[in-house]
Enzyme design. Structure first.
Site, PDB file in Angstrom:
ATOM      1  N   CYS A  31       0.841  -1.206   0.000  1.00 57.18           N
ATOM      2  CA  CYS A  31       0.000   0.000   0.000  1.00 57.18           C
ATOM      3  C   CYS A  31       0.876   1.256   0.000  1.00 57.18           C
ATOM      4  O   CYS A  31       1.596   1.511   0.960  1.00 57.18           O
ATOM      5  CB  CYS A  31      -0.904  -0.048   1.232  1.00 57.18           C
ATOM      6  N   CYS A  34       0.245   3.696   2.820  1.00 57.33           N
ATOM      7  CA  CYS A  34       0.722   3.083   4.072  1.00 57.33           C
ATOM      8  C   CYS A  34       2.227   3.288   4.227  1.00 57.33           C
ATOM      9  O   CYS A  34       2.715   3.588   5.318  1.00 57.33           O
ATOM     10  CB  CYS A  34       0.430   1.587   4.098  1.00 57.33           C
TER      11      CYS A  34
END
Length: 102
Positions: A31, A34
């Site tokens: 991600c 992230c």
């Protein structure tokens, strides 16, 4: 204080039974947002030793992700006195993170 890796095996001891607030980052290595959140959380953890900061890899800890209805990541959650007090989805900058945890 550095970030802790939170798993279903240590969740109760590190989060529910914690004597201080806990900021959890539900994330995954694939991600992009992230990965951008990671350094911001590291700085936050260093600046706030009074708050425990943990990371939950949703790919490895699907049970925890399902328990907290994680649908999008990064998802941040604050736990106080063993209960979730706040949650937010999406990338947070340092200022937003400070407000979120209060």
């Amino acid at each position: 204080m550095s970030e802790l890796k939170i798993t279903k095996d240590n969740f109760n001891a590190e989060v529910i039974q914690s004597d201080k607030p806990v900021l959890l980052d539900f994330w995954a290595p694939w991600c992009g947002p992230c990965r951008m959140q990671g350094p911001i959380l590291e700085q936050f953890a260093e600046a706030h030793p009074e708050i425990k900061v943990g990371k939950v890899n949703v790919d490895e800890e699907m049970e925890l992700a399902m328990q907290f209805n994680v649908m999008s990541i990064p998802m941040l959650a604050v736990f106080k006195d063993g209960k979730m007090a706040n949650q937010s989805v999406g990338l947070q900058n340092a200022a937003q993170l400070e407000d979120f945890v209060k």
